[in-house]
Motif scaffolding. Structure first.
Motif, PDB file in Angstrom:
ATOM      1  N   ARG A  92      13.613  -6.198  -1.756  1.00  0.00           N
ATOM      2  CA  ARG A  92      11.975  -6.785  -1.786  1.00  0.00           C
ATOM      3  C   ARG A  92      11.212  -5.682  -1.600  1.00  0.00           C
ATOM      4  NH1 ARG A  92       9.962 -10.841   2.894  1.00  0.00           N
ATOM      5  NH2 ARG A  92       7.899 -11.130   2.197  1.00  0.00           N
ATOM      6  N   ILE A  93      10.095  -5.704  -2.671  1.00  0.00           N
ATOM      7  CA  ILE A  93       9.199  -4.386  -2.782  1.00  0.00           C
ATOM      8  C   ILE A  93       8.017  -4.896  -1.932  1.00  0.00           C
ATOM      9  CG2 ILE A  93       7.616  -3.324  -4.468  1.00  0.00           C
ATOM     10  CD1 ILE A  93       9.727  -3.969  -6.452  1.00  0.00           C
ATOM     11  N   ASN A  94       7.678  -4.091  -1.024  1.00  0.00           N
ATOM     12  CA  ASN A  94       6.289  -4.423  -0.025  1.00  0.00           C
ATOM     13  C   ASN A  94       5.176  -3.760  -0.661  1.00  0.00           C
ATOM     14  OD1 ASN A  94       6.560  -1.241   0.537  1.00  0.00           O
ATOM     15  ND2 ASN A  94       7.892  -1.722   2.113  1.00  0.00           N
ATOM     16  N   LEU A  95       4.258  -3.886  -0.078  1.00  0.00           N
ATOM     17  CA  LEU A  95       2.899  -3.598  -0.631  1.00  0.00           C
ATOM     18  C   LEU A  95       2.594  -2.149  -0.691  1.00  0.00           C
ATOM     19  CD1 LEU A  95      -0.194  -4.435  -1.458  1.00  0.00           C
ATOM     20  CD2 LEU A  95      -0.606  -4.262   1.011  1.00  0.00           C
ATOM     21  N   PRO A  96       2.987  -1.124   0.179  1.00  0.00           N
ATOM     22  CA  PRO A  96       2.778   0.257  -0.175  1.00  0.00           C
ATOM     23  C   PRO A  96       3.705   0.603  -1.555  1.00  0.00           C
ATOM     24  CG  PRO A  96       3.209  -0.097   2.118  1.00  0.00           C
ATOM     25  CD  PRO A  96       3.450  -1.399   1.369  1.00  0.00           C
TER      26      PRO A  96
ATOM     27  N   ASP B 287      -2.338   6.872  -3.616  1.00  0.00           N
ATOM     28  CA  ASP B 287      -1.583   7.897  -2.892  1.00  0.00           C
ATOM     29  C   ASP B 287      -1.943   7.942  -1.467  1.00  0.00           C
ATOM     30  OD1 ASP B 287       0.209   9.821  -2.088  1.00  0.00           O
ATOM     31  OD2 ASP B 287      -1.082  11.392  -3.093  1.00  0.00           O
ATOM     32  N   TRP B 288      -3.243   7.900  -1.106  1.00  0.00           N
ATOM     33  CA  TRP B 288      -3.533   7.892   0.361  1.00  0.00           C
ATOM     34  C   TRP B 288      -3.235   6.526   0.958  1.00  0.00           C
ATOM     35  CZ3 TRP B 288      -7.340   4.631   2.461  1.00  0.00           C
ATOM     36  CH2 TRP B 288      -7.363   4.958   3.984  1.00  0.00           C
ATOM     37  N   LEU B 289      -3.690   5.600   0.462  1.00  0.00           N
ATOM     38  CA  LEU B 289      -3.571   4.005   0.743  1.00  0.00           C
ATOM     39  C   LEU B 289      -2.085   3.846   1.117  1.00  0.00           C
ATOM     40  CD1 LEU B 289      -5.242   1.599   1.762  1.00  0.00           C
ATOM     41  CD2 LEU B 289      -5.125   0.817  -0.895  1.00  0.00           C
ATOM     42  N   ASP B 290      -1.331   3.857   0.098  1.00  0.00           N
ATOM     43  CA  ASP B 290       0.102   3.529   0.477  1.00  0.00           C
ATOM     44  C   ASP B 290       0.687   4.190   1.412  1.00  0.00           C
ATOM     45  OD1 ASP B 290       1.182   5.893  -0.686  1.00  0.00           O
ATOM     46  OD2 ASP B 290       1.676   5.286  -2.382  1.00  0.00           O
ATOM     47  N   GLY B 291       0.573   5.427   1.857  1.00  0.00           N
ATOM     48  CA  GLY B 291       0.819   6.029   2.965  1.00  0.00           C
ATOM     49  C   GLY B 291       0.294   5.527   4.349  1.00  0.00           C
ATOM     50  N   TYR B 292      -0.865   5.185   4.232  1.00  0.00           N
ATOM     51  CA  TYR B 292      -1.556   4.624   5.459  1.00  0.00           C
ATOM     52  C   TYR B 292      -1.013   3.314   5.769  1.00  0.00           C
ATOM     53  CZ  TYR B 292      -5.177   2.572   8.201  1.00  0.00           C
ATOM     54  OH  TYR B 292      -6.072   1.894   9.086  1.00  0.00           O
ATOM     55  N   LEU B 293      -0.948   2.474   4.763  1.00  0.00           N
ATOM     56  CA  LEU B 293      -0.387   0.974   5.016  1.00  0.00           C
ATOM     57  C   LEU B 293       1.055   1.117   5.355  1.00  0.00           C
ATOM     58  CD1 LEU B 293      -1.852  -0.900   1.906  1.00  0.00           C
ATOM     59  CD2 LEU B 293      -2.708  -0.810   4.345  1.00  0.00           C
ATOM     60  N   ALA B 294       2.017   2.103   4.866  1.00  0.00           N
ATOM     61  CA  ALA B 294       3.379   2.012   5.363  1.00  0.00           C
ATOM     62  C   ALA B 294       3.434   2.453   6.875  1.00  0.00           C
ATOM     63  CB  ALA B 294       4.037   3.149   4.427  1.00  0.00           C
ATOM     64  N   ARG B 295       2.551   3.520   7.303  1.00  0.00           N
ATOM     65  CA  ARG B 295       2.530   4.007   8.575  1.00  0.00           C
ATOM     66  C   ARG B 295       1.959   2.887   9.502  1.00  0.00           C
ATOM     67  NH1 ARG B 295       0.982   8.539   5.900  1.00  0.00           N
ATOM     68  NH2 ARG B 295      -1.105   8.246   6.385  1.00  0.00           N
ATOM     69  N   ARG B 296       0.798   2.330   9.037  1.00  0.00           N
ATOM     70  CA  ARG B 296       0.164   1.421   9.879  1.00  0.00           C
ATOM     71  C   ARG B 296       0.647   0.116  10.201  1.00  0.00           C
ATOM     72  NH1 ARG B 296      -4.598   1.820  13.156  1.00  0.00           N
ATOM     73  NH2 ARG B 296      -5.644  -0.052  13.448  1.00  0.00           N
ATOM     74  N   MET B 297       1.248  -0.493   8.969  1.00  0.00           N
ATOM     75  CA  MET B 297       1.859  -1.947   9.260  1.00  0.00           C
ATOM     76  C   MET B 297       3.497  -1.791   9.074  1.00  0.00           C
ATOM     77  SD  MET B 297      -0.185  -3.421   6.143  1.00  0.00           S
ATOM     78  CE  MET B 297       0.440  -5.096   6.131  1.00  0.00           C
ATOM     79  N   ASN B 298       4.094  -0.630   9.398  1.00  0.00           N
ATOM     80  CA  ASN B 298       5.535  -0.230   9.355  1.00  0.00           C
ATOM     81  C   ASN B 298       6.275  -0.788   8.457  1.00  0.00           C
ATOM     82  OD1 ASN B 298       7.976   0.966  10.651  1.00  0.00           O
ATOM     83  ND2 ASN B 298       8.072  -1.023  12.042  1.00  0.00           N
ATOM     84  N   LEU B 299       5.700  -0.485   7.033  1.00  0.00           N
ATOM     85  CA  LEU B 299       6.487  -1.105   5.973  1.00  0.00           C
ATOM     86  C   LEU B 299       6.906  -0.004   5.137  1.00  0.00           C
ATOM     87  CD1 LEU B 299       3.383  -3.336   4.662  1.00  0.00           C
ATOM     88  CD2 LEU B 299       5.588  -4.155   5.634  1.00  0.00           C
ATOM     89  N   THR B 300       7.870   0.802   5.687  1.00  0.00           N
ATOM     90  CA  THR B 300       8.514   1.795   5.152  1.00  0.00           C
ATOM     91  C   THR B 300       9.827   1.193   4.306  1.00  0.00           C
ATOM     92  OG1 THR B 300       9.668   2.383   7.197  1.00  0.00           O
ATOM     93  CG2 THR B 300       7.669   3.615   6.761  1.00  0.00           C
ATOM     94  N   SER B 301      10.217   1.851   3.294  1.00  0.00           N
ATOM     95  CA  SER B 301      11.498   1.509   2.553  1.00  0.00           C
ATOM     96  C   SER B 301      12.155   2.557   2.102  1.00  0.00           C
ATOM     97  CB  SER B 301      11.278   0.372   1.771  1.00  0.00           C
ATOM     98  OG  SER B 301      10.483   0.861   0.567  1.00  0.00           O
ATOM     99  N   ALA B 302      13.500   2.669   1.757  1.00  0.00           N
ATOM    100  CA  ALA B 302      14.283   3.732   1.344  1.00  0.00           C
ATOM    101  C   ALA B 302      13.698   3.939  -0.299  1.00  0.00           C
ATOM    102  CB  ALA B 302      15.682   3.187   0.913  1.00  0.00           C
ATOM    103  N   PHE B 303      13.355   2.799  -0.983  1.00  0.00           N
ATOM    104  CA  PHE B 303      12.887   3.026  -2.323  1.00  0.00           C
ATOM    105  C   PHE B 303      11.462   3.494  -2.323  1.00  0.00           C
ATOM    106  CE2 PHE B 303      10.823   0.624  -6.145  1.00  0.00           C
ATOM    107  CZ  PHE B 303      11.301   1.543  -6.850  1.00  0.00           C
ATOM    108  N   GLY B 304      10.725   3.221  -1.495  1.00  0.00           N
ATOM    109  CA  GLY B 304       9.211   3.715  -1.412  1.00  0.00           C
ATOM    110  C   GLY B 304       9.251   5.225  -0.889  1.00  0.00           C
ATOM    111  N   ALA B 305      10.102   5.490  -0.187  1.00  0.00           N
ATOM    112  CA  ALA B 305      10.156   7.082   0.247  1.00  0.00           C
ATOM    113  C   ALA B 305      10.786   7.832  -0.934  1.00  0.00           C
ATOM    114  CB  ALA B 305      11.218   7.077   1.383  1.00  0.00           C
TER     115      ALA B 305
END
Length: 205
Positions: free
Chosen positions: A2-6, A46-64
């Motif tokens: 599943r691909i998240n917003l970031p 670039d800034w927004l995806d990192g911010y959302l990943a941290r703020r909304m706890n939407l990290t993923s291995a594929f995103g990293a």
């Protein structure tokens, strides 16, 4: 998977690269400003995806995995465009050397990080201010150079400012890369890893 917003934002940044290339070479009125806007939009994601990943706890291995790849592609493609459009003369040589330094450092540090991850020492490098400064200088320089890549007489002064900023970014790139080398040097020499992490710059691009 599943691909998240970031991660969607990161994929969008990758998709913007061919758009920027086409706009850069398509000689319509204001194409250089449009290309700069596309680059800025990519930098914003670039800034927004990192911010959302941290703020909304939407990290993923594929995103990293994808995020640093997208960042380096964005900078490398832009540098290649600028070098190709300014061949010849001392300005072209300076641009080519600076681009080679920046891209070469990114490749070297990526390989170093991969190796440190394999030996379980990726966390040995701690983020600091200089990497953020390098990224800001690099982004400003690239935007200025994209806008002024035609180098009209009235815009030549601003173009030289962009050149100078890119050289400064190149120096900061080397400086930040030395931190990573310093952190990894004991392991490269076969010594046991240090217990305390070495302060090193944040490297968002």
């Amino acid at each position: 998977m599943r691909i998240n917003l970031p991660t969607w934002l990161t994929l969008f940044r990758v998709a913007l690269l061919p758009v920027m290339v086409v706009v850069f070479y398509w000689q319509f009125p204001g194409h250089n400003i449009t290309a700069a806007v596309v680059f800025l939009l990519a930098a914003l994601t670039d800034w927004l995806d990192g911010y959302l990943a941290r703020r909304m706890n939407l990290t993923s291995a594929f995103g990293a995995f994808l995020d640093p790849v997208a960042d380096k592609l964005m900078v490398a493609v832009t540098l290649f465009l600028l070098v190709e459009s300014h061949r010849g003369g001392w300005a072209g040589i300076l641009m080519a050397v600076t681009a080679a330094v920046i891209v070469g450092r990114e490749i070297s540090v990526s390989a170093l990080r991969e190796w440190m991850a394999e030996i379980g020492m990726r966390a040995a490098v701690k983020v600091a201010f200089i990497g953020k400064l390098k990224t800001v200088m690099q982004m400003i320089a690239l935007v200025v150079l994209i806008v002024q890549h035609e180098k009209s007489a009235e815009a030549l002064r601003l173009y030289h400012i962009g050149e100078a900023l890119l050289v400064v970014a190149g120096v900061l790139t080397i400086w930040s890369g030395l931190y990573y080398l310093r952190a990894a040097w004991p392991m490269l020499r076969g010594e046991p890893p240090r217990r305390e992490p070495v302060n090193a710059p944040n490297d968002p691009v």
